[in-house]
Design a protein around this motif. Structure first.
Motif, PDB file in Angstrom:
ATOM      1  N   SER A 220      -9.653   7.091  23.825  1.00  0.00           N
ATOM      2  CA  SER A 220     -11.059   7.403  23.617  1.00  0.00           C
ATOM      3  C   SER A 220     -11.494   8.618  24.444  1.00  0.00           C
ATOM      4  CB  SER A 220     -11.872   6.171  23.992  1.00  0.00           C
ATOM      5  OG  SER A 220     -13.177   6.501  24.287  1.00  0.00           O
TER       6      SER A 220
ATOM      7  N   LEU B 110     -10.060  11.922  23.147  1.00  0.00           N
ATOM      8  CA  LEU B 110     -10.739  12.483  21.981  1.00  0.00           C
ATOM      9  C   LEU B 110     -12.018  13.206  22.382  1.00  0.00           C
ATOM     10  CD1 LEU B 110     -10.185   9.468  19.626  1.00  0.00           C
ATOM     11  CD2 LEU B 110      -9.088  11.698  19.493  1.00  0.00           C
TER      12      LEU B 110
ATOM     13  N   ALA C 265     -12.873  17.274  22.051  1.00  0.00           N
ATOM     14  CA  ALA C 265     -14.070  17.797  21.424  1.00  0.00           C
ATOM     15  C   ALA C 265     -14.835  18.723  22.372  1.00  0.00           C
ATOM     16  CB  ALA C 265     -14.971  16.651  20.978  1.00  0.00           C
TER      17      ALA C 265
ATOM     18  N   VAL D 256     -11.743   4.626  17.714  1.00  0.00           N
ATOM     19  CA  VAL D 256     -12.335   5.145  16.478  1.00  0.00           C
ATOM     20  C   VAL D 256     -13.756   5.609  16.737  1.00  0.00           C
ATOM     21  CG1 VAL D 256     -13.108   4.498  14.171  1.00  0.00           C
ATOM     22  CG2 VAL D 256     -10.898   3.702  15.004  1.00  0.00           C
ATOM     23  N   SER D 257     -14.467   4.796  17.509  1.00  0.00           N
ATOM     24  CA  SER D 257     -15.855   5.120  17.808  1.00  0.00           C
ATOM     25  C   SER D 257     -15.986   6.483  18.491  1.00  0.00           C
ATOM     26  CB  SER D 257     -16.409   4.005  18.695  1.00  0.00           C
ATOM     27  OG  SER D 257     -17.502   4.437  19.417  1.00  0.00           O
ATOM     28  N   THR D 258     -15.129   6.735  19.491  1.00  0.00           N
ATOM     29  CA  THR D 258     -15.213   8.028  20.171  1.00  0.00           C
ATOM     30  C   THR D 258     -14.764   9.156  19.261  1.00  0.00           C
ATOM     31  OG1 THR D 258     -14.336   6.761  21.999  1.00  0.00           O
ATOM     32  CG2 THR D 258     -14.873   9.053  22.436  1.00  0.00           C
ATOM     33  N   ALA D 259     -13.788   8.882  18.403  1.00  0.00           N
ATOM     34  CA  ALA D 259     -13.335   9.908  17.468  1.00  0.00           C
ATOM     35  C   ALA D 259     -14.492  10.372  16.593  1.00  0.00           C
ATOM     36  CB  ALA D 259     -12.208   9.354  16.599  1.00  0.00           C
ATOM     37  N   LEU D 260     -15.295   9.417  16.137  1.00  0.00           N
ATOM     38  CA  LEU D 260     -16.399   9.777  15.253  1.00  0.00           C
ATOM     39  C   LEU D 260     -17.445  10.613  15.971  1.00  0.00           C
ATOM     40  CD1 LEU D 260     -16.703   6.349  13.490  1.00  0.00           C
ATOM     41  CD2 LEU D 260     -15.823   8.464  12.505  1.00  0.00           C
ATOM     42  N   SER D 261     -17.775  10.234  17.203  1.00  0.00           N
ATOM     43  CA  SER D 261     -18.788  11.027  17.909  1.00  0.00           C
ATOM     44  C   SER D 261     -18.222  12.385  18.300  1.00  0.00           C
ATOM     45  CB  SER D 261     -19.336  10.272  19.119  1.00  0.00           C
ATOM     46  OG  SER D 261     -18.344  10.116  20.079  1.00  0.00           O
ATOM     47  N   SER D 262     -16.893  12.460  18.519  1.00  0.00           N
ATOM     48  CA  SER D 262     -16.296  13.755  18.815  1.00  0.00           C
ATOM     49  C   SER D 262     -16.320  14.656  17.584  1.00  0.00           C
ATOM     50  CB  SER D 262     -14.849  13.577  19.275  1.00  0.00           C
ATOM     51  OG  SER D 262     -14.797  12.791  20.431  1.00  0.00           O
TER      52      SER D 262
ATOM     53  N   ALA E 128     -17.492   0.715  15.785  1.00  0.00           N
ATOM     54  CA  ALA E 128     -17.095   1.902  15.035  1.00  0.00           C
ATOM     55  C   ALA E 128     -18.174   2.293  14.031  1.00  0.00           C
ATOM     56  CB  ALA E 128     -15.764   1.648  14.330  1.00  0.00           C
TER      57      ALA E 128
ATOM     58  N   THR F  64     -21.180   3.842  15.814  1.00  0.00           N
ATOM     59  CA  THR F  64     -21.043   5.238  16.209  1.00  0.00           C
ATOM     60  C   THR F  64     -21.029   6.157  15.007  1.00  0.00           C
ATOM     61  OG1 THR F  64     -19.483   4.297  17.771  1.00  0.00           O
ATOM     62  CG2 THR F  64     -19.888   6.653  17.925  1.00  0.00           C
TER      63      THR F  64
ATOM     64  N   SER G 268     -23.398   9.331  14.552  1.00  0.00           N
ATOM     65  CA  SER G 268     -22.789  10.643  14.337  1.00  0.00           C
ATOM     66  C   SER G 268     -23.325  11.299  13.073  1.00  0.00           C
ATOM     67  CB  SER G 268     -21.267  10.494  14.228  1.00  0.00           C
ATOM     68  OG  SER G 268     -20.738   9.943  15.393  1.00  0.00           O
TER      69      SER G 268
END
Lengths: 93, 93, 93, 93, 93, 93, 93, 93, 93, 93, 93, 93, 93, 93
Positions: B35, B38, B42, C34-40, D33, D36, D40
């Protein structure tokens, strides 16, 4: 249940629990350390050598507690002095 | 219940618990590390090679604690010295 | 209760618990990743290829701990050496 | 209590617990997920296709751990090898 | 207590626990997803269609884990193969 | 204790626990959703219709998990197939 | 202990636990909703009618889960079908 | 131990636990609501009438769950139908 | 079970638990210390020598608590005075 | 153990637990309310009369739940209807 | 089991638990103190002497609680007055 | 064990637990209130009289819950009506 | 098991638990106090004398609770009035 | 086990637990209060006299709950009315 069976049971159970539970702390601690290392690298790429070196020393330190648990488990399974005592006693009987 | 049955029961139960519980920590720790990786990517895309390399070293370190647990489980199921002892004893009787 | 019944009971119970409990960590860890990937992605859409690639490698790593648990459960249900031993013993008796 | 009754009891109980407990993690992970993903989308509406695609891949990954639990439950209820063994044994007796 | 009584007891208890405990995760996860959807709508009203669509897909995904639990409960109450086996056995006796 | 008494006891206990425990999650989840709806309304009063509509759909979704629990409780109290079986058996005896 | 005593004991205990535990969630959820309503009112006094209306609908929704628990408790104390069955059975004997 | 003693024991214990545990949630929820009311008053003194009115309605709502618990306790101590049944039975014997 | 067996069982179990549980705290504490060290290095690279030196002193301090646990485990396995007493007693008998 | 002894034991134990546990929530809730009152006073000294009045009403509300617990404890110790019943029964015997 | 065996068992178990559990707090507390020291050093390198001195005094204070636990463990293993009493009694008998 | 011994045991145990557990909440609540008072004083030294006065009223309110617990403990140790009843009964016998 | 053995067992176990558990709170509390002292020193180096003095008074206060636990442990091991009573009784017999 | 032994056991155990557990809350509460005092001193050195005075009053208040626990422990060890009753009874017999 004779003595050897009980010693075997307790050794098996304790070996599993010690490693299974003892890995919780190190895994969380290392996850935290790696996590901060990555955000530090993103924040200050120039300090990468110092950060990486400190990270590895720290990870080794944290890993040492996991290794204590693993060592105790291995001693209990493969070099258990209590088990050896009863084996010797049974052989000499 | 004779000795072999009890050894088998405890080995099965401990093997399952060790892996089942021991994966909690590594999974959370790795989730945290990935996490942060990532969000660091970014934030600083230019540092991607350093971040990725440090991430993989760190994940390997955290994964090692999960592997300790898996190894203990496998030893208890397929290479259990206590079980082998009783098998040998039963065979030699 | 004879030996085979007990082995079966413990195998069933342990298989269920191992998977049921062992999926808690990976699910939370992957959800976080996954959550951080989306915000990134929302923050830095240009770095999408790097983020996506790192995410998939990380998810595979976290998923591996869930797979360890699932593998142990499957071994206990379908390839249990202790159960096979008693089956063989019962057949040969 | 004869063997078949006990096997049935443990199978029923384990099947319920495995699904009941094993859904805790995935539900929380997916909730995080999705949560977020929504913030996003609100922050960067232009990246909607990438975010949505990554979200669905991630949800599938997290859902897989819930499915492991459900599969183990279904195996224990409808394709339990231990139960089948005792049924066969009882039939052949 | 004869076999049928015990099977009935365990089925009733497990059915209740599975649904009662299994709804904890989905309820929290959905509450979180809905909650973020609302704050996203307030922040970016123009993206309402995309947010609403993603929310519903996500809620369906999370709800699926609650439904797994409910399905297992219903199977245990109304289509329990172990109960049917003993009913058949009692009828054929 | 005869069979009917035990079935009754377990049904009563499970019905209470299922509703008592199963309402924890939905109540917290709904509290969170309502809470965010209110702060969103304060932040963006113009989006009130969209927010209110999404809130009600979301609350219905979360409430559904509470209703699953309540339904299982009611089935266990008023339409329990196991209880009916034993009643029928006792009547026919 | 005869059957009626046990049914009475379990009904009393379950009724208390269901209400006692089931009120934890709604109380916390409502506290959170009221709390946010108050800070929203302080932030946007002009939106008071909308906020108040949404708050009351939401509180009613959360309260409903507390009422489910209370209803189950009241059913178990004053309209318990299992108790009535045994009363009828005892009267008809 | 005769029936009346057991009924009395369980009623006493359940009455205490229900009130003791059931007050945890409302106390925390009300503390939170009061707490936010005070900070809202400090932030927007002009909205004092609206805030105070909403606070009192909300507190009454939360208090209602505490009162459910207290009512169940009082019913169990002073108007327990099961106890009355056994008293009547003992008197009529 | 004679005295020596029981002493052996308790020693094995306690040794495992002491190390397994006692490593939780140090691992988390060290993880936190390393983690802050890395973010401090990223924030103030010039203070690297002071930070590194303080980190190592601190880690040694935290590690000392893990070593206490490991020492107690080793004493219980390899230098257990109670075990030695009973060994001597058995030898002299 | 005769009936009166058991009633006395349970009454003593429940009275202590009810007050001991039931004070946890109110103490934390009041601590939170007082705490926010103080920071509100520091932020807006002019609103002191309103804040103080609302604080006292709120504290009284929270304290009421602690008083419910205390009242139940006192009833169980000094006005226990079940104890009185058995005292009367013993006296009349 | 004679008295000496039981005293030995309890002493071994308590010694392990006391150190194992008692190190949790100090390890976390020291980790926190070291962690803040490092971020303080990064923020104000000029105050290094004061910070380091205060840190060492504080760590010694926290370490003292870990040492209390270790001392109790050592007393229980090597200078246990109850064990000595029974040894003396057994010798004088 | 005669009745008086059991009453004494339960009174001792309950008295200790009630005070021991019941002091957890007030201590934390007061710690929080004092803590906020101090930061409020640092932020607004001019409001010191109002803050101090409100703090003392609030602390008295929180302390009251601790005193409830202490009072119950003292009643159970020194003015226990159940103990007095059995003392009187024993004396009059 | 005679009386003296049981008294010894309970004294050993309680002494260990009291110190082991009672050090958790003080260690965390002191860790927090030291931690804030260090960040305060970094923020306001000029106030070092006041901060250091207040820190030491506070640490002494917190340490006092750890010392209460240690004192109780020492009393239970070395000056236990109940043990002395039974020793005197045994000697005088 | 005669009555005096049991009273002694329970008194020892309860005395230890009451102090051991009861010190958790005060230690954490005081740690928090001291911690905020230090950051307040760093933020507003001029208000040192007021802050220090309020801190000491508050610490005394929190310490009082720890002292309640210690007093109950001391009463149970050195001035236990139940123990005295049985001592007197044994002496007068």
């Amino acid at each position: 249940m004779d003595s050897m069976t009980i010693i075997a049971i307790v050794s098996i159970f304790t070996a599993g629990i010690t490693t299974g539970f003892g890995c919780l702390g190190p895994a969380l601690g290392e996850g935290r350390a790696v996590s901060t290392a990555l955000s530090s690298l993103a924040q200050q790429p120039d300090a990468a050598p110092t950060i990486t070196r400190t990270l590895f020393v720290g990870l080794a330190m944290v890993e040492s507690t996991a290794i204590y648990c693993f060592v105790v488990s291995m001693i209990l399974i493969f070099a258990n002095p209590f088990w050896n005592h009863f084996i010797a006693q049974a052989a000499g009987k």
